[in-house]
Design an enzyme around this catalytic site. Structure first.
Site, PDB file in Angstrom:
ATOM      1  N   TYR A   1     -20.987 -26.610  -8.676  1.00 42.69           N
ATOM      2  CA  TYR A   1     -19.551 -26.878  -8.844  1.00 42.69           C
ATOM      3  C   TYR A   1     -18.780 -25.749  -9.489  1.00 42.69           C
ATOM      4  O   TYR A   1     -17.586 -25.867  -9.708  1.00 42.69           O
ATOM      5  CB  TYR A   1     -19.336 -28.186  -9.621  1.00 42.69           C
ATOM      6  CG  TYR A   1     -20.052 -28.301 -10.945  1.00 42.69           C
ATOM      7  CD1 TYR A   1     -19.595 -27.644 -12.075  1.00 42.69           C
ATOM      8  CD2 TYR A   1     -21.207 -29.087 -11.068  1.00 42.69           C
ATOM      9  CE1 TYR A   1     -20.256 -27.762 -13.285  1.00 42.69           C
ATOM     10  CE2 TYR A   1     -21.874 -29.205 -12.283  1.00 42.69           C
ATOM     11  CZ  TYR A   1     -21.397 -28.544 -13.393  1.00 42.69           C
ATOM     12  OH  TYR A   1     -22.057 -28.642 -14.582  1.00 42.69           O
ATOM     13  N   LYS A   2     -19.437 -24.641  -9.845  1.00 43.31           N
ATOM     14  CA  LYS A   2     -18.718 -23.520 -10.457  1.00 43.31           C
ATOM     15  C   LYS A   2     -18.275 -22.553  -9.351  1.00 43.31           C
ATOM     16  O   LYS A   2     -17.464 -22.910  -8.521  1.00 43.31           O
ATOM     17  CB  LYS A   2     -19.594 -22.878 -11.528  1.00 43.31           C
ATOM     18  CG  LYS A   2     -19.808 -23.828 -12.709  1.00 43.31           C
ATOM     19  CD  LYS A   2     -20.806 -23.328 -13.730  1.00 43.31           C
ATOM     20  CE  LYS A   2     -20.947 -24.332 -14.862  1.00 43.31           C
ATOM     21  NZ  LYS A   2     -22.160 -24.146 -15.662  1.00 43.31           N
TER      22      LYS A   2
ATOM     23  N   ASP B   1     -31.654 -19.227 -14.783  1.00 41.58           N
ATOM     24  CA  ASP B   1     -30.527 -20.125 -14.561  1.00 41.58           C
ATOM     25  C   ASP B   1     -29.369 -19.272 -14.023  1.00 41.58           C
ATOM     26  O   ASP B   1     -28.923 -18.324 -14.682  1.00 41.58           O
ATOM     27  CB  ASP B   1     -30.151 -20.811 -15.885  1.00 41.58           C
ATOM     28  CG  ASP B   1     -29.006 -21.804 -15.727  1.00 41.58           C
ATOM     29  OD1 ASP B   1     -28.133 -21.567 -14.869  1.00 41.58           O
ATOM     30  OD2 ASP B   1     -28.980 -22.799 -16.470  1.00 41.58           O
TER      31      ASP B   1
ATOM     32  N   ARG C   1     -11.832 -18.385 -22.557  1.00 40.16           N
ATOM     33  CA  ARG C   1     -12.670 -17.914 -21.459  1.00 40.16           C
ATOM     34  C   ARG C   1     -11.882 -17.939 -20.144  1.00 40.16           C
ATOM     35  O   ARG C   1     -11.219 -18.925 -19.823  1.00 40.16           O
ATOM     36  CB  ARG C   1     -13.886 -18.833 -21.385  1.00 40.16           C
ATOM     37  CG  ARG C   1     -15.019 -18.310 -20.548  1.00 40.16           C
ATOM     38  CD  ARG C   1     -16.203 -19.251 -20.652  1.00 40.16           C
ATOM     39  NE  ARG C   1     -15.884 -20.561 -20.068  1.00 40.16           N
ATOM     40  CZ  ARG C   1     -16.798 -21.385 -19.553  1.00 40.16           C
ATOM     41  NH1 ARG C   1     -18.071 -21.057 -19.565  1.00 40.16           N
ATOM     42  NH2 ARG C   1     -16.449 -22.551 -19.045  1.00 40.16           N
TER      43      ARG C   1
ATOM     44  N   PHE D   1     -26.086 -21.919 -22.883  1.00 42.02           N
ATOM     45  CA  PHE D   1     -25.422 -23.211 -22.681  1.00 42.02           C
ATOM     46  C   PHE D   1     -26.395 -24.308 -23.117  1.00 42.02           C
ATOM     47  O   PHE D   1     -27.539 -24.339 -22.676  1.00 42.02           O
ATOM     48  CB  PHE D   1     -25.036 -23.365 -21.208  1.00 42.02           C
ATOM     49  CG  PHE D   1     -24.239 -24.608 -20.945  1.00 42.02           C
ATOM     50  CD1 PHE D   1     -22.900 -24.677 -21.287  1.00 42.02           C
ATOM     51  CD2 PHE D   1     -24.838 -25.711 -20.378  1.00 42.02           C
ATOM     52  CE1 PHE D   1     -22.166 -25.834 -21.064  1.00 42.02           C
ATOM     53  CE2 PHE D   1     -24.097 -26.874 -20.146  1.00 42.02           C
ATOM     54  CZ  PHE D   1     -22.768 -26.929 -20.490  1.00 42.02           C
TER      55      PHE D   1
HETATM   56  C1  PLP Z   1     -22.694 -25.224 -16.358  1.00 45.63           C
HETATM   57  C2  PLP Z   1     -24.080 -25.016 -16.836  1.00 45.63           C
HETATM   58  C3  PLP Z   1     -25.029 -26.044 -16.726  1.00 45.63           C
HETATM   59  C4  PLP Z   1     -24.615 -27.391 -16.182  1.00 45.63           C
HETATM   60  O1  PLP Z   1     -25.602 -28.322 -16.274  1.00 45.63           O
HETATM   61  P1  PLP Z   1     -25.373 -29.789 -15.664  1.00 45.63           P
HETATM   62  O2  PLP Z   1     -26.733 -30.327 -15.565  1.00 45.63           O
HETATM   63  O3  PLP Z   1     -24.669 -29.604 -14.354  1.00 45.63           O
HETATM   64  O4  PLP Z   1     -24.491 -30.550 -16.599  1.00 45.63           O
HETATM   65  C5  PLP Z   1     -26.332 -25.768 -17.115  1.00 45.63           C
HETATM   66  N1  PLP Z   1     -26.673 -24.548 -17.595  1.00 45.63           N
HETATM   67  C6  PLP Z   1     -25.775 -23.554 -17.727  1.00 45.63           C
HETATM   68  C7  PLP Z   1     -26.200 -22.225 -18.248  1.00 45.63           C
HETATM   69  C8  PLP Z   1     -24.444 -23.765 -17.361  1.00 45.63           C
HETATM   70  O5  PLP Z   1     -23.553 -22.799 -17.504  1.00 45.63           O
END
Ligand code: PLP
Length: 417
Positions: A226-227, A201, A376, A130
């Site tokens: 938030y996920k 992460d 997805r 990501f």
């Molecule tokens: C969703 C996600 C993020 C989100 O980062 P924000 O700082 O909340 O915007 C970061 N890393 C990964 C791998 C994600 O899937």
């Protein structure tokens, strides 16, 4: 593999009736008639969040005003919620803080890791991760201006990319797009043998599958609120610092909440002991407080039960996609081995993943699209039913078979996909 040819919707309804997690669906406020397969992007709203928001705004804010920093425990919230979250990721007491955004937390822990290995210059990351993780690392490297190099490696190349020049290995446990699961214990062990720090992460792992940070001897971790944790849109994220690093580690965003005596208002910075120095500043209490409503649902079950149902849901979806969607050119991009994936399934459709997802949403099945061709689907065992999997595949098959997705209205690109 299930033999899907003889499977019926009734058989899946019977599985829902016998599912020990089924009652937890009632903890969520989900709209009637919607099949929500996007809890990996924005978790559903726990019913308790509404009552919590109401109490927070009416009583703690409007009535008790600034006293609530003490009387309602606002000041302690990042630490207290961190301790509540810790068992979900295999962390101990006082190793997790709920605070800031994932990207910000990644910046803090990566900077801390590099400072623990001042003589080394290489960071191993996955190029297909990501983007924010890579962007944050690139920003930090640029800013430091000390010649750090990001060595990009994809999943099967990661082990070979780790050598004794590496300061930190910074990886996402479950791939955001494909759902591929990396071997945290093996990669962390290899990193340690090479003298490197391992940062994980957990955005697509926390609340989705059992994670054992301390079992794997992970050094630092970050993850999303938030996920799968259902903390609310833009909810604060979390960070983990292993006990053994907490005295020596330093992070660069040295705001007053990371000071050892913030209410002394001294001129010069002095870090708070242990984990607290990883805070930065005043927290968004209204958002932060709602994270607890999401965490409380997990107290009613355990991650092993969640994983079992998650693997069954994703396995069923993959088998049905193979049987009913392959003839339209849809292929499964997620590992078929249930132990090699997280709780999501990616379907690749080169002809038009985006319009198919838009047509699907119009018909009440919510998934999302990740460029260039991935549709997805996240499976959240707390509220997803086996019949939802069946109905989602039926709808997908209908959209592909009828050609509905080719209609012009599904092609206009929204700002957020
Ligand atoms: C969703 C996600 C993020 C989100 O980062 P924000 O700082 O909340 O915007 C970061 N890393 C990964 C791998 C994600 O899937």
């Amino acid at each position: 593999m299930t033999d899907t040819r003889n499977l019926t919707r009734d058989a899946l309804a019977a599985m829902d009736a016998a599912d020990p997690l089924a009652p937890l669906r009632d903890e969520f406020d989900l709209p009637e008639g919607v099949i929500y397969l996007d809890g990996n992007s924005l978790g559903a709203a726990p019913k308790a969040a509404m009552a919590r928001a109401e109490r927070l705004i009416r009583q703690e804010w409007a009535t008790d005003l600034i006293k609530s920093w003490n009387t309602a425990g606002w000041y302690e919230l990042p630490r207290r919620l961190g301790n509540k979250l810790a068992p979900l990721v295999g962390a101990g007491d006082d190793e997790v803080l709920v605070t800031d955004a994932t990207g910000v937390n990644l910046f803090k822990v990566l900077a801390a890791a590099l400072a623990l290995r001042p003589e080394r210059r290489v960071i191993v990351m996955e190029g297909s991760n990501f983007p924010t993780d890579n962007y944050m690392a690139q920003g930090l490297v640029d800013f430091l201006g000390r010649g750090h190099e990001i060595r990009f490696a994809e999943k099967d190349e990661i082990m070979d990319a780790i050598d004794d020049t590496v300061a930190a290995v910074c990886l996402t446990h479950v791939h955001y797009k494909t759902g591929h699961l990396l071997d945290m214990a093996a990669i962390t062990e290899k990193a340690h043998k090479a003298g490197a720090i391992a940062i994980w992460d957990l955005c697509h792992s926390a609340g989705a599958l059992p994670v054992d940070l301390n079992g794997a001897k992970a050094d630092f971790a970050v993850g999303c609120g938030y996920k799968y944790l259902n903390g609310g849109p833009g909810a604060p994220a979390f960070l983990f610092v292993a006990k053994r690093h907490q005295e020596a580690a330093r992070q660069p965003l040295t705001g007053w909440w990371s000071h050892k005596a913030p209410f002394d208002f001294t001129r010069d910075y002095a870090p708070a002991p242990a984990l607290t120095k990883f805070l930065t500043g005043t927290q968004p209490i209204t958002s932060l407080a709602l994270v607890e409503a999401g965490l409380d649902v997990f107290l009613k079950t355990d991650m092993a039960a969640i994983r079992k149902k998650s693997q069954a849901l994703t396995g069923l979806f993959i088998d049905l996609a193979d049987e009913r969607l392959a003839r339209f050119g849809v292929t499964v991009a997620t590992p078929r081995d249930a132990d090699a994936r997280g709780s999501q399934v990616a379907l690749s459709f080169a002809d038009g993943g985006y319009p198919v997802i838009k047509a699907l949403i119009e018909r009440g099945v919510i998934g999302d699209f990740r460029a260039p061709d991935i549709m997805r689907f996240g499976f959240t065992p707390l509220y997803t039913r086996y019949t939802d999997v069946w109905d989602a595949i039926e709808t997908l098959a209908y959209i592909l078979d009828s050609g509905l997705w080719r209609e012009a209205r599904f092609r206009a690109q929204d700002a957020v996909t």
